[in-house]
Design a protein around this motif. Structure first.
Motif, PDB file in Angstrom:
ATOM      1  N   GLU A 277       0.848  -1.193   0.000  1.00 15.39           N
ATOM      2  CA  GLU A 277       0.000   0.000   0.000  1.00 15.39           C
ATOM      3  C   GLU A 277       0.884   1.243   0.000  1.00 15.39           C
ATOM      4  N   PHE A 278       0.653   2.116  -0.961  1.00 17.95           N
ATOM      5  CA  PHE A 278       1.438   3.350  -1.055  1.00 17.95           C
ATOM      6  C   PHE A 278       0.804   4.408  -0.161  1.00 17.95           C
ATOM      7  N   TYR A 279       1.613   4.985   0.740  1.00 23.43           N
ATOM      8  CA  TYR A 279       1.093   6.045   1.607  1.00 23.43           C
ATOM      9  C   TYR A 279       1.390   7.390   0.973  1.00 23.43           C
ATOM     10  N   TRP A 280       0.342   8.191   0.827  1.00 25.02           N
ATOM     11  CA  TRP A 280       0.490   9.540   0.290  1.00 25.02           C
ATOM     12  C   TRP A 280       0.100  10.554   1.370  1.00 25.02           C
ATOM     13  N   GLN A 281       0.902  11.598   1.509  1.00 26.29           N
ATOM     14  CA  GLN A 281       0.650  12.618   2.528  1.00 26.29           C
ATOM     15  C   GLN A 281      -0.445  13.557   2.026  1.00 26.29           C
ATOM     16  N   TYR A 282      -1.658  13.294   2.470  1.00 26.62           N
ATOM     17  CA  TYR A 282      -2.848  13.922   1.902  1.00 26.62           C
ATOM     18  C   TYR A 282      -3.231  15.238   2.572  1.00 26.62           C
ATOM     19  N   ARG A 283      -2.517  15.606   3.632  1.00 26.79           N
ATOM     20  CA  ARG A 283      -2.801  16.878   4.282  1.00 26.79           C
ATOM     21  C   ARG A 283      -1.523  17.707   4.355  1.00 26.79           C
ATOM     22  N   VAL A 284      -1.700  19.038   4.243  1.00 26.53           N
ATOM     23  CA  VAL A 284      -0.577  19.952   4.375  1.00 26.53           C
ATOM     24  C   VAL A 284      -0.835  20.885   5.543  1.00 26.53           C
TER      25      VAL A 284
ATOM     26  N   PRO B 203       3.571  14.626   7.606  1.00 24.61           N
ATOM     27  CA  PRO B 203       3.954  13.220   7.417  1.00 24.61           C
ATOM     28  C   PRO B 203       3.266  12.242   8.355  1.00 24.61           C
ATOM     29  N   PHE B 204       2.645  12.756   9.423  1.00 26.25           N
ATOM     30  CA  PHE B 204       2.027  11.859  10.391  1.00 26.25           C
ATOM     31  C   PHE B 204       0.503  11.897  10.316  1.00 26.25           C
ATOM     32  N   ALA B 205      -0.054  12.382   9.200  1.00 29.19           N
ATOM     33  CA  ALA B 205      -1.506  12.336   9.033  1.00 29.19           C
ATOM     34  C   ALA B 205      -1.944  10.869   9.045  1.00 29.19           C
TER      35      ALA B 205
ATOM     36  N   MET C 212      11.173   3.579   6.114  1.00 27.36           N
ATOM     37  CA  MET C 212      11.050   4.007   7.509  1.00 27.36           C
ATOM     38  C   MET C 212       9.855   3.341   8.182  1.00 27.36           C
ATOM     39  N   GLY C 213       9.457   2.178   7.667  1.00 24.05           N
ATOM     40  CA  GLY C 213       8.294   1.501   8.217  1.00 24.05           C
ATOM     41  C   GLY C 213       7.075   1.859   7.407  1.00 24.05           C
ATOM     42  N   ILE C 214       6.126   2.573   8.023  1.00 22.34           N
ATOM     43  CA  ILE C 214       4.914   2.969   7.315  1.00 22.34           C
ATOM     44  C   ILE C 214       5.246   3.978   6.214  1.00 22.34           C
ATOM     45  N   ARG C 215       6.214   4.862   6.467  1.00 26.95           N
ATOM     46  CA  ARG C 215       6.583   5.902   5.521  1.00 26.95           C
ATOM     47  C   ARG C 215       7.851   5.514   4.757  1.00 26.95           C
ATOM     48  N   HIS C 216       8.003   6.101   3.568  1.00 28.28           N
ATOM     49  CA  HIS C 216       9.180   5.907   2.756  1.00 28.28           C
ATOM     50  C   HIS C 216       9.691   7.272   2.293  1.00 28.28           C
ATOM     51  N   MET C 217      10.977   7.363   2.058  1.00 25.74           N
ATOM     52  CA  MET C 217      11.551   8.554   1.456  1.00 25.74           C
ATOM     53  C   MET C 217      12.226   8.135   0.156  1.00 25.74           C
TER      54      MET C 217
END
Length: 329
Positions: free
Chosen positions: A143-150, A159-161, A236-241
């Motif tokens: 599952e690709f996580y996208w940062q949907y809030r700014v 990044p923690f939404a 980084m676990g749930i997140r990726h860079m």
């Protein structure tokens, strides 16, 4: 004025033929071939597929023409004279889609594939919302996580939404991503076309933010796309860079100045908080260089972007993209 409910027209349901998929491509004919194959397998299909080619030097034209009779819907090909970047490409793709009379425009890059029922899944939400983002699988099927809030005043992603969905099946967002943005022409007419001056980076976030100021924008718990290009990442676990490039590094910093102009025009510019957002962006790119690419070479492009952004920031003649005249439908 921001609207949260469906209009009488949108309450009548969703017609797939009223949607256009607008794809921007540049010199990646192999990836584009995979996307077109996935569109040919869709059920239902959109009324149109628009391919905007940023003057690719490869065989993109031949690939597009080879799908004209087998994609299963009307294919419109626009080859530009120069490379206008993703920003210019999506601006042109949206313009063409509007000219074709499309009610819905589904934007995507050439490095994704559409899941067979993707349009049906997006259309399920169309009677309720006018700015919608679906979910994506990553290259490896995760599952690709996208940062949907700014954070609005800093103009940077949060990044923690939360990544989990509740029973409603959607979450409100104030951002956007041209890799899957599904937007109604009513909103496009209100905020104008995407700004080609970005060239690349921050263009879709800014456009999604502008849309969220006019309507309730949402990300829905529907997987509709799969990414087809593997990118070097720091897990980084749930997140990726992801890894980047010198070109991206330059525009990441330069285009902060364009965002600043949009914030000024919309009455939300806070010099201290926006400056903090720029500093955090610079720091993130340094971390990306060290942690993902294992180098510090490339920092000069960050500084060059900041330098060139000063001229944009100081341009008092800068004007956001203008609203479009509503169509008679």
């Amino acid at each position: 004025m921001r609207s949260t409910g469906p209009s009488p027209a949108s309450s009548q349901g969703f017609d797939p033929a009223a949607a256009t998929i607008a794809v921007v491509t540049y010199n990646r004919s192999g990836l584009l071939r995979g996307l077109l194959k996935s569109i040919a397998a869709m059920d239902p299909k959109p009324g149109h597929v628009v391919i905007v080619d940023n003057a690719s030097p490869d065989d993109t034209t031949e690939v597009v023409e080879s799908f004209r009779e087998r994609v299963g819907t009307e294919l419109v090909y626009r080859r530009l004279d120069t490379n206008t970047g993703g920003s210019g490409g999506f601006s042109e793709g949206m313009r063409v889609a509007l000219e074709l009379g499309s009610a819905w425009i589904w934007l995507m890059d050439d490095d994704v594939e559409v899941l067979p029922d993707g349009l049906a899944k997006m259309g399920k939400w169309a009677p309720r919302f006018k700015s919608i983002q679906g979910r994506r699988y990553d290259y490896d099927g995760s599952e690709f996580y996208w940062q949907y809030r700014v954070a609005e005043r800093m103009a940077i992603p949060i990044p923690f939404a939360p990544s989990k969905f509740d029973a409603s099946g959607y979450k409100e967002m104030n951002s956007g991503c041209f890799e899957g943005m599904f937007i109604h022409r009513d909103i496009v007419e209100q905020i104008g076309l995407p700004d080609p001056r970005f060239f690349i980076y921050w263009d879709d976030q800014t456009y999604g933010w502008l849309a969220s100021r006019r309507t309730t924008s949402v990300i829905v718990d529907e997987f509709v796309l799969r990414r087809t290009r593997e990118i070097k990442q720091w897990d980084m676990g749930i997140r990726h860079m992801n890894a980047s490039s010198n070109n991206y590094r330059y525009y990441i910093m330069r285009n902060r100045a364009i965002i600043k102009q949009y914030h000024r025009a919309n009455g939300v510019y806070n010099p201290m908080l926006f400056g903090l957002g720029t500093a955090l962006t610079f720091g993130k790119e340094l971390i990306r260089l060290i942690a993902v690419e294992h180098t510090v070479r490339g920092t000069s492009h960050l500084f060059r972007g900041l330098r060139d952004g000063r001229a944009i920031s100081g341009d008092r003649t800068f004007a956001p993209m203008a609203p479009l005249a509503p169509s008679a439908r």
